[in-house]
Design a protein around this motif. Structure first.
Motif, PDB file in Angstrom:
ATOM      1  N   SER A  49       3.208   2.843   3.005  1.00 44.47           N
ATOM      2  CA  SER A  49       3.749   1.360   3.635  1.00 44.47           C
ATOM      3  C   SER A  49       5.216   0.872   4.356  1.00 44.47           C
ATOM      4  CB  SER A  49       2.753  -0.117   3.183  1.00 44.47           C
ATOM      5  OG  SER A  49       3.326  -0.469   2.424  1.00 44.47           O
TER       6      SER A  49
ATOM      7  N   TYR B  92       9.989   3.572   2.099  1.00 45.21           N
ATOM      8  CA  TYR B  92       7.696   3.151   2.274  1.00 45.21           C
ATOM      9  C   TYR B  92       7.615   3.736   0.783  1.00 45.21           C
ATOM     10  CZ  TYR B  92       8.586   4.983   6.775  1.00 45.21           C
ATOM     11  OH  TYR B  92       9.084   4.542   8.735  1.00 45.21           O
TER      12      TYR B  92
ATOM     13  N   SER C 161       0.541   1.913  -4.302  1.00 46.53           N
ATOM     14  CA  SER C 161       0.060   0.640  -4.009  1.00 46.53           C
ATOM     15  C   SER C 161       0.484   0.545  -5.640  1.00 46.53           C
ATOM     16  CB  SER C 161      -1.648   0.828  -3.617  1.00 46.53           C
ATOM     17  OG  SER C 161      -2.353   1.510  -4.912  1.00 46.53           O
TER      18      SER C 161
ATOM     19  N   GLN D 231      -3.079   3.147   0.861  1.00 48.68           N
ATOM     20  CA  GLN D 231      -2.843   3.915   1.302  1.00 48.68           C
ATOM     21  C   GLN D 231      -3.130   3.149   2.881  1.00 48.68           C
ATOM     22  OE1 GLN D 231      -1.493   7.641   1.890  1.00 48.68           O
ATOM     23  NE2 GLN D 231      -3.023   8.405   0.129  1.00 48.68           N
ATOM     24  N   GLU D 232      -1.853   3.149   3.356  1.00 53.73           N
ATOM     25  CA  GLU D 232      -1.936   2.980   4.828  1.00 53.73           C
ATOM     26  C   GLU D 232      -2.958   3.601   5.816  1.00 53.73           C
ATOM     27  OE1 GLU D 232       0.369  -0.042   6.979  1.00 53.73           O
ATOM     28  OE2 GLU D 232      -0.745  -0.150   5.289  1.00 53.73           O
ATOM     29  N   GLN D 233      -3.358   3.223   6.609  1.00 52.84           N
ATOM     30  CA  GLN D 233      -4.425   3.860   7.518  1.00 52.84           C
ATOM     31  C   GLN D 233      -2.689   5.341   7.872  1.00 52.84           C
ATOM     32  OE1 GLN D 233      -6.498   1.946  10.265  1.00 52.84           O
ATOM     33  NE2 GLN D 233      -8.040   3.921  10.794  1.00 52.84           N
TER      34      GLN D 233
ATOM     35  N   LYS E 173       0.799  -1.161  -0.021  1.00 48.85           N
ATOM     36  CA  LYS E 173       0.028   0.048   0.030  1.00 48.85           C
ATOM     37  C   LYS E 173       1.036   0.753   0.064  1.00 48.85           C
ATOM     38  CE  LYS E 173      -4.019  -1.644   2.665  1.00 48.85           C
ATOM     39  NZ  LYS E 173      -4.435  -2.414   3.754  1.00 48.85           N
TER      40      LYS E 173
END
Length: 378
Positions: free
Chosen positions: A49, A56, A60, A90-92, A46
């Motif tokens: 992430s 990072y 995604s 996306q990561e939360q 994601k």
């Protein structure tokens, strides 16, 4: 104090005043971590992430293969190749903060993703923040353009730092010839206390920490940051997300379209050529990270990483390398007082900061940098 010099530059090379964007690559290439056990096994990522420490996901997507790529330092490494699904999953991420000038030091440091930046800020009794807004390398203008585009963001981040380090001040160093960036700051700094512009001479290497600190006569208890690092801090503490995009310059006499480009980390540089440069570049020499400190690499394998400052495309010039005339100019110009001739003549490894000044000044056009690691001239 070390005597720095002003470089001769081609005044016809002018970067476009608009930052171009390439944020939707088909693939991104992520270098393997130093320790394989740190690598996550999931085939899907994601955006934003964590892949491993300080790295990072810029998009995604799905892991498709492993491929050899080049880093800006010339090292060939295995890379994970992710196909962009263009979903931007996306990561939360915790919600964006409305205000950042009321944060505590602990909150700021906790929100920093880059461990190197955490270490810089995790100091006691900071008296001065020294911000280098200078691009030393000729024809590279990342720091300058970033500051003009995000002046208010940088000022907000610096104001937040001042609040958590009582009685500290900020000096933003700019070249006294950089009128546009000076004006951009002057338009906003009236709203901020203890942030001051320091105009310095247009000298090569003046933006580097050791030289800038001496030039400004800063003593102790300071933190040195580049403008791009201040921008990263802002993104981290304001939007609570890591940096997955990057600014780099692609310019030089070989193109009619010099640009500063905002792109995703992990993009192949050849994709940027295909997107923005449609002219014949076959008669160009390509310098990764500049003509002074950079190196020449295979553009097809090179990927965008945080330490890629730019690609300089220069029309090829034929220069006949002559014999050393023992003029001593390379010794006199060295900012750290090394003797390049000891390397060139005797094959001795000498102390070197790889600034390129010895090669720049040599009247015989000897590429002295080539010999500074102990490779004797034959």
């Amino acid at each position: 104090m070390t005597k720095l010099i002003k470089l001769d530059k081609d005044s016809t090379i002018k970067v476009s005043n608009k930052i171009e964007e390439y944020l939707t690559p088909d693939f991104v290439y992520i270098p393997f971590p130093p320790k394989k056990e740190d690598l996550k096994k999931e085939p899907f990522i994601k955006k934003a992430s964590k892949i491993y420490q300080n790295v990072y996901a810029p998009v995604s997507g799905k892991l498709t293969k492993i491929e050899k790529c080049l880093l800006p330092n010339g090292k060939e490494v295995n890379c994970l190749v992710f196909a962009n699904d263009f979903q931007e999953k996306q990561e939360q991420i915790v919600a964006t903060r409305k205000k950042i000038n009321n944060l505590t030091k602990e909150m700021i440091i906790e929100d920093i993703f880059n461990t190197h930046l955490k270490e810089k800020l995790n100091k006691e009794n900071v008296v001065t923040f020294v911000i280098s807004g200078i691009d030393d390398e000729p024809y590279i203008e990342n720091e300058v353009f970033l500051q003009r585009e995000y002046t208010k963001f940088l000022a907000d981040a610096l104001d937040a730092l001042l609040n958590v380090y009582p009685n500290s001040k900020v000096y933003i160093a700019l070249k006294n010839t950089d009128n546009e960036t000076i004006l951009a700051y002057q338009n906003v700094l009236g709203m901020y206390k203890n942030i001051e512009l320091k105009l310095v001479e247009d000298l090569y290497l003046i933006g580097k920490e050791s030289f800038l600190i001496k030039y400004l006569r800063i003593k102790n208890n300071y933190v040195y940051l580049k403008a791009s690092e201040v921008y990263e801090i802002y993104q981290n503490i304001k939007k609570r997300k890591p940096i997955v995009e990057h600014f780099l310059t692609m310019s030089g006499s070989g193109t009619k379209n010099p640009l500063v480009i905002k792109t995703k980390l992990g993009v192949k540089v050849v994709d940027l050529f295909q997107k923005f440069f449609h002219e014949d570049l076959s008669e160009c020499s390509f310098y990764v990270n500049g003509m002074m400190q950079g190196i020449q690499l295979d553009m097809n394998k090179l990927i965008v990483t945080p330490d890629l400052e730019g690609i300089i495309m220069m029309k090829k010039q034929k220069r006949n390398i002559k014999k050393c005339i023992k003029c001593g100019k390379c010794i006199a110009i060295c900012p750290i007082h090394s003797n390049p001739l000891m390397a060139y003549k005797l094959g001795m490894k000498v102390k070197c900061m790889h600034c390129g000044l010895c090669s720049y000044i040599c009247p015989s056009y000897i590429p002295l940098q080539k010999y500074l690691e102990g490779d004797k001239y034959e």
